[in-house]
Write an enzyme that holds these catalytic residues in place. Sequence first.
Site, PDB file in Angstrom:
ATOM      1  N   GLY A 164      -3.689   4.401   1.863  1.00 45.12           N
ATOM      2  CA  GLY A 164      -2.840   5.594   1.791  1.00 45.12           C
ATOM      3  C   GLY A 164      -1.437   5.297   1.278  1.00 45.12           C
ATOM      4  N   GLN A 165      -1.176   4.029   0.955  1.00 48.59           N
ATOM      5  CA  GLN A 165       0.167   3.712   0.444  1.00 48.59           C
ATOM      6  C   GLN A 165       0.382   4.414  -0.892  1.00 48.59           C
ATOM      7  OE1 GLN A 165       1.248  -0.541   0.590  1.00 48.59           O
ATOM      8  NE2 GLN A 165      -0.531  -0.775   1.926  1.00 48.59           N
TER       9      GLN A 165
END
Length: 190
Positions: A72-73
């Site tokens: 999810g970065q």
Amino acid sequence: MGLLDSFICWLGLKRKEVNVIVIGLDNSGKSTLLNYLRPVEAQTHDIVPTVGFNTENFRCKGLSFSAFDMSGQSRYRPLWENYYRKTHGIIFVVDSSDRPRIVVAKDELYQLLTHQDIRTRNIPILFFANKMDLRDSLSDVGVSSSLSLDEIENKSWHICSSNALTGDGVQEGIEWLSSAIKASLEQAKR
Ligand SMILES: Nc1nc2c(ncn2[C@@H]2O[C@H](COP(=O)(O)OP(=O)(O)OP(=O)(O)O)[C@@H](O)[C@H]2O)c(=O)[nH]1
Ligand SMILES: [Mg+2]
């Protein structure tokens, strides 16, 4: 799937294979949640931030899932769309305690819902309002209204409060997703 595989599936001897993509902001608990779905002996206590993506497999209600656990970065989020075309369902995980970033999650959800490979398909979306154990977490109703889920059109969706550390709420959510994917596959056959 080849002809022979289809025949074996039809006989009920083989589970139907489906793909799901697991997305949401970094630190929302995606990998922790998938870890809970592993057999107990394969679970790990050492979950680190995902680099790129990992795949996990689990079964539910006669379906055999391949889950793409995406990082999810922000630098990896552009990878998500590569998996949209072949996915049968979406799991969107929200850290309910991360109130400052709920607007970022809402923006990512908007990008997903308006994507050309998702927009017109009746693809089920399961939301986990995760980290419900933390003080000051939003409830599932709070997460739902912060993300304006009522405005989603043409898609089945469902939200579950979860605690990925203990697994509370996880099975309930996956069972809903399994039923919703089966229904959408049946609908596509007609
Ligand atoms: N209290 C609490 N902590 C959680 C829960 N789920 C995950 N965590 C913690 O949140 C942190 C991030 O979890 P991950 O599963 O790595 O999050 P992720 O969404 O996979 O993150 P990326 O791979 O970076 O996208 C870890 O320290 C987990 O132990 C939960 O339900 N409750
Ligand atoms: Mg991860």
